[in-house]
Write a protein that holds these residues in place. Structure first.
Motif, short mmCIF file in Angstrom:
data_model
loop_
_atom_site.label_atom_id
_atom_site.label_comp_id
_atom_site.label_asym_id
_atom_site.label_seq_id
_atom_site.Cartn_x
_atom_site.Cartn_y
_atom_site.Cartn_z
N PHE A 185 0.95 -1.22 -0.11
CA PHE A 185 0.12 -0.13 -0.19
C PHE A 185 0.84 1.40 0.05
O PHE A 185 0.41 2.14 -1.00
CB PHE A 185 -0.97 0.12 1.26
CG PHE A 185 -1.86 1.03 1.13
CD1 PHE A 185 -3.12 0.80 0.66
CD2 PHE A 185 -1.90 2.29 1.74
CE1 PHE A 185 -4.30 1.63 0.53
CE2 PHE A 185 -2.74 3.39 1.66
CZ PHE A 185 -4.08 3.08 1.02
N VAL A 186 2.02 1.31 0.74
CA VAL A 186 2.99 2.40 0.90
C VAL A 186 3.35 2.54 -0.58
O VAL A 186 3.72 3.52 -0.90
CB VAL A 186 3.87 2.30 1.97
CG1 VAL A 186 4.84 3.42 1.80
CG2 VAL A 186 3.15 1.95 3.35
N VAL A 187 3.83 1.36 -1.03
CA VAL A 187 4.52 1.54 -2.42
C VAL A 187 3.47 1.96 -3.41
O VAL A 187 4.02 3.09 -4.34
CB VAL A 187 4.96 0.22 -2.96
CG1 VAL A 187 5.41 -0.02 -4.60
CG2 VAL A 187 6.10 -0.49 -2.07
N GLY A 188 2.46 1.67 -3.48
CA GLY A 188 1.47 2.25 -4.33
C GLY A 188 1.32 3.86 -3.92
O GLY A 188 1.26 4.53 -5.14
N THR A 189 1.31 4.03 -2.85
CA THR A 189 1.00 5.48 -2.49
C THR A 189 2.23 6.43 -3.11
O THR A 189 2.00 7.63 -3.55
CB THR A 189 0.91 5.83 -1.13
OG1 THR A 189 -0.15 4.96 -0.54
CG2 THR A 189 0.77 7.18 -0.75
N GLY A 190 3.44 5.51 -3.21
CA GLY A 190 4.66 6.36 -3.60
C GLY A 190 4.61 6.60 -5.12
O GLY A 190 5.21 7.78 -5.64
N VAL A 191 4.19 5.54 -5.79
CA VAL A 191 4.05 5.66 -7.18
C VAL A 191 3.18 6.64 -7.49
O VAL A 191 3.37 7.43 -8.78
CB VAL A 191 3.77 4.31 -7.97
CG1 VAL A 191 3.31 4.48 -9.36
CG2 VAL A 191 4.74 3.22 -7.51
N GLN A 192 1.98 6.81 -7.06
CA GLN A 192 1.13 7.85 -7.08
C GLN A 192 1.68 9.14 -7.33
O GLN A 192 1.40 10.10 -8.02
CB GLN A 192 -0.09 7.62 -6.23
CG GLN A 192 -1.11 8.71 -6.33
CD GLN A 192 -2.26 8.58 -5.54
OE1 GLN A 192 -3.47 8.29 -5.92
NE2 GLN A 192 -2.10 8.87 -4.28
N PHE A 193 2.36 9.58 -5.96
CA PHE A 193 3.21 10.50 -5.89
C PHE A 193 4.02 11.05 -6.93
O PHE A 193 3.96 12.29 -7.35
CB PHE A 193 3.93 10.59 -4.42
CG PHE A 193 4.94 11.92 -4.24
CD1 PHE A 193 4.51 13.09 -4.09
CD2 PHE A 193 6.17 11.81 -4.46
CE1 PHE A 193 4.97 14.09 -3.87
CE2 PHE A 193 7.04 12.77 -4.41
CZ PHE A 193 6.40 13.97 -3.98
N PHE A 194 4.75 10.25 -7.65
CA PHE A 194 5.48 10.40 -8.86
C PHE A 194 4.70 10.66 -9.98
O PHE A 194 5.20 11.64 -10.70
CB PHE A 194 6.67 9.31 -9.05
CG PHE A 194 7.61 9.39 -8.09
CD1 PHE A 194 8.71 10.30 -8.10
CD2 PHE A 194 7.78 8.28 -7.14
CE1 PHE A 194 9.93 10.35 -7.01
CE2 PHE A 194 8.83 8.31 -6.05
CZ PHE A 194 9.73 9.35 -6.21
N GLY A 195 3.71 9.92 -10.18
CA GLY A 195 2.65 10.43 -11.08
C GLY A 195 2.32 11.73 -11.00
O GLY A 195 2.02 12.68 -12.16
N PHE A 196 1.66 12.13 -9.97
CA PHE A 196 1.26 13.67 -9.67
C PHE A 196 2.28 14.62 -10.10
O PHE A 196 2.13 15.82 -10.64
CB PHE A 196 0.86 13.94 -8.44
CG PHE A 196 -0.46 13.37 -7.71
CD1 PHE A 196 -1.13 12.13 -8.87
CD2 PHE A 196 -0.88 13.73 -6.64
CE1 PHE A 196 -2.32 11.92 -8.39
CE2 PHE A 196 -2.17 13.22 -6.28
CZ PHE A 196 -3.06 12.16 -7.30
N LEU A 197 3.55 14.43 -9.51
CA LEU A 197 4.82 15.10 -10.08
C LEU A 197 4.99 15.37 -11.38
O LEU A 197 4.97 16.66 -12.06
CB LEU A 197 6.17 14.64 -9.37
CG LEU A 197 6.48 15.07 -7.98
CD1 LEU A 197 7.66 14.21 -7.55
CD2 LEU A 197 6.48 16.38 -7.40
N SER A 198 4.77 14.32 -12.17
CA SER A 198 4.99 14.42 -13.75
C SER A 198 3.72 14.94 -14.34
O SER A 198 3.98 15.99 -15.33
CB SER A 198 4.72 13.01 -14.29
OG SER A 198 4.96 12.99 -15.72
N LEU A 199 2.66 15.07 -13.73
CA LEU A 199 1.47 15.86 -14.23
C LEU A 199 1.62 17.34 -13.81
O LEU A 199 1.46 18.32 -14.81
CB LEU A 199 0.14 15.29 -13.73
CG LEU A 199 -0.20 13.97 -14.32
CD1 LEU A 199 -1.56 13.80 -13.68
CD2 LEU A 199 -0.57 14.34 -15.77
#
Length: 212
Positions: A185-199
């Motif tokens: 769950f923590v890993v998924g939250t981290g991947v989401q953060f990097f997706g937000f940064l890209s946008l």
């Protein structure tokens, strides 16, 4: 997982902050270039930003991750239901913006009915939310590919990367909830953060180009 709630709090808080910045820059860029995609990102990420900040605060207070859950405090339950519902609505808004950009007109959408969702319980509702969000994100990525193939977006590769990461994040989050695996769950939250940064990088760049 030791420190899991705090790590999730930090990632969600940072993601919420980045989402609000993305919304702000998308709003400013949309005033210059008038894009349905930027408009949809502005509204959708405003909803996501507010929801993530609230969810981050409640996860820190309760000291529990969604997958660890018996956090039975009413405030925590309400905040979790609210964020999960907002998440679905936010990605629906973005999906509508992409559909309009791809087809040149507003397309009909099926309303998302949330009445009675509380009867599912937080665990089942979280599964529903992550699954629906994943379907909407897959639709957004597909529409992005169509727009990119038509050469309609100068920075669509960066947007596709962002939404691709967020799609991968929701697949990870869905599996972590199914498996009750806090670390994932923590890993998924981290991947989401990097997706937000890209946008956010995309909308900041869009504003610079639009004002140039």
């Amino acid at each position: 997982m030791p420190g899991g709630p705090f790590i999730t709090f930090a990632l969600n808080f940072c993601s919420g902050f980045v989402a609000l910045l993305t919304s702000y820059y998308a709003y400013k860029s949309n005033r210059l270039v008038r894009s349905s995609i930027l408009g949809a990102i502005g509204v959708g990420f405003m909803l996501l930003g507010v929801g993530l900040v609230v969810d981050a605060g409640t996860s820190l207070v309760s000291g529990k991750l969604l997958v660890e859950f018996p956090a039975e405090r009413i405030l925590t339950l309400l905040a979790s239901f609210t964020y999960l519902a907002i998440q679905m609505v936010a990605y629906l808004v973005v999906a509508m913006g992409y559909a309009k950009a791809a087809y040149g007109k507003q397309v009909a959408t099926v309303p998302v009915v949330l009445a009675g969702a509380a009867a599912l319980g937080l665990y089942r509702f979280s599964l529903l939310s992550y699954f629906v969000a994943m379907i909407l994100l897959a639709f957004i990525v597909f529409q992005g590919l169509l727009i990119r193939s038509g050469g309609k977006s100068r920075y669509s590769a960066m947007v596709l990367l962002g939404f691709g990461l967020i799609l991968a994040a929701h697949a990870i989050l869905l599996f972590s909830v199914l498996a009750l695996w806090p670390g994932l769950f923590v890993v998924g939250t981290g991947v989401q953060f990097f997706g937000f940064l890209s946008l956010m990088a995309f909308v900041v760049r869009s504003e610079v180009v639009g004002s140039g």
